[in-house]
Design a protein around this motif. Sequence first.
Motif, PDB file in Angstrom:
ATOM      1  N   PHE A  61      17.873  -8.584  43.236  1.00 13.93           N
ATOM      2  CA  PHE A  61      18.568  -8.666  41.958  1.00 13.93           C
ATOM      3  C   PHE A  61      20.071  -8.775  42.216  1.00 13.93           C
ATOM      4  CE2 PHE A  61      14.644  -6.412  41.292  1.00 13.93           C
ATOM      5  CZ  PHE A  61      14.167  -6.903  40.075  1.00 13.93           C
ATOM      6  N   ASP A  62      20.775  -9.383  41.296  1.00 15.58           N
ATOM      7  CA  ASP A  62      22.230  -9.414  41.397  1.00 15.58           C
ATOM      8  C   ASP A  62      22.776  -8.004  41.242  1.00 15.58           C
ATOM      9  OD1 ASP A  62      22.214 -12.175  41.680  1.00 15.58           O
ATOM     10  OD2 ASP A  62      22.464 -12.538  39.529  1.00 15.58           O
ATOM     11  N   GLY A  63      23.788  -7.679  42.038  1.00 15.90           N
ATOM     12  CA  GLY A  63      24.421  -6.379  41.914  1.00 15.90           C
ATOM     13  C   GLY A  63      24.486  -5.627  43.223  1.00 15.90           C
ATOM     14  N   GLY A  75      19.395  -4.917  45.863  1.00 19.37           N
ATOM     15  CA  GLY A  75      20.564  -5.588  45.303  1.00 19.37           C
ATOM     16  C   GLY A  75      21.143  -6.560  46.309  1.00 19.37           C
ATOM     17  N   ARG A  76      21.468  -7.737  45.861  1.00 16.19           N
ATOM     18  CA  ARG A  76      21.981  -8.755  46.777  1.00 16.19           C
ATOM     19  C   ARG A  76      23.304  -8.348  47.422  1.00 16.19           C
ATOM     20  NH1 ARG A  76      19.556 -12.080  42.724  1.00 16.19           N
ATOM     21  NH2 ARG A  76      17.932 -13.420  43.641  1.00 16.19           N
ATOM     22  N   ALA A  77      24.074  -7.514  46.745  1.00 18.37           N
ATOM     23  CA  ALA A  77      25.372  -7.090  47.273  1.00 18.37           C
ATOM     24  C   ALA A  77      25.414  -5.591  47.558  1.00 18.37           C
ATOM     25  CB  ALA A  77      26.475  -7.464  46.290  1.00 18.37           C
ATOM     26  N   PHE A  91      22.357  -1.622  41.110  1.00 20.29           N
ATOM     27  CA  PHE A  91      21.910  -2.799  40.361  1.00 20.29           C
ATOM     28  C   PHE A  91      20.914  -2.432  39.267  1.00 20.29           C
ATOM     29  CE2 PHE A  91      18.922  -2.339  43.870  1.00 20.29           C
ATOM     30  CZ  PHE A  91      17.687  -2.533  43.261  1.00 20.29           C
ATOM     31  N   ASN A 110      22.154  -4.201  36.149  1.00 19.31           N
ATOM     32  CA  ASN A 110      21.281  -5.332  35.826  1.00 19.31           C
ATOM     33  C   ASN A 110      19.988  -4.812  35.198  1.00 19.31           C
ATOM     34  OD1 ASN A 110      20.528  -7.998  35.674  1.00 19.31           O
ATOM     35  ND2 ASN A 110      20.373  -8.322  37.874  1.00 19.31           N
TER      36      ASN A 110
END
Length: 265
Positions: A240-242, A213-215, A246, A250
């Motif tokens: 992936f975003d989140g 997860g990017r965040a 995620f 996502n």
Amino acid sequence: MIHHTGGMSPATTRPSSEHIAAAVPLSRPATATMHLFCLPYAGGGAAVFRHWPALLPPTTAVSAIRLPGRESRIGEPPLADMGQMVTAAVAAVARTAATGRPYALLGHSLGALVAFELVRALRARDLPGPDRLIVSGRRSPDMDSSTSPIGHLPEQEFLAQVTRYGGMPPDILDHPGLLDLVLPALRADITAAEGYRFVPGPPLDCPISVFGGRADPLTPQAQLSGWRSHSNAEVNVRLFDGGHFFLNDNRPAVVDAVGTTLAAT
């Protein structure tokens, strides 16, 4: 002990019934050519993956590994030792592995670590390994955690730390009754992860797909590339975003990537 194959010393005695994980079938399409076994994050069960079959192609059968202490096994004591978890998971996957038919393993967070050691344990037992290992939301096993142990803390402090690190799905925190049911398995899972000690060994022979997860506050992107040293085959990283969860937030994108990865495999 399985030090000679690079394992983390799970018990060598035959597992008792309470130490056998259940492979819960979520879908068994007649057209399936690949069997995907999914291992959840700490405190999770088979329900984590209940929506996945509808998003995967009919060439993939899906089973989720259910350890003691959750869902239909809520009355059983959870396992707080990584070696016991791996031994239990071997019991759930070994029959499929022994057939020689294609299968893959996917694990998120704690599940990624169990899945990695599961492949090494299968190798130690001379059983065929997976055609692909997908590890999600977890740094490579040889990297130490940057967080302090929390498994021993009193309940309120424990929950505060889990929440701080983003290690608890919000839907569980919002339901105290559900939290009471999940808490024993969650604490046992985290205790098992904190007690894990990586033992160096030969790299795996199967390709590894690494999802992050990017965040994700628990698994920075820089820690994902460490998986490259753990396979003689292809290792690729995808973001992936989140945050840490995620794969839930996502889900369509993650499951689509799983389907594409397995089709290429």
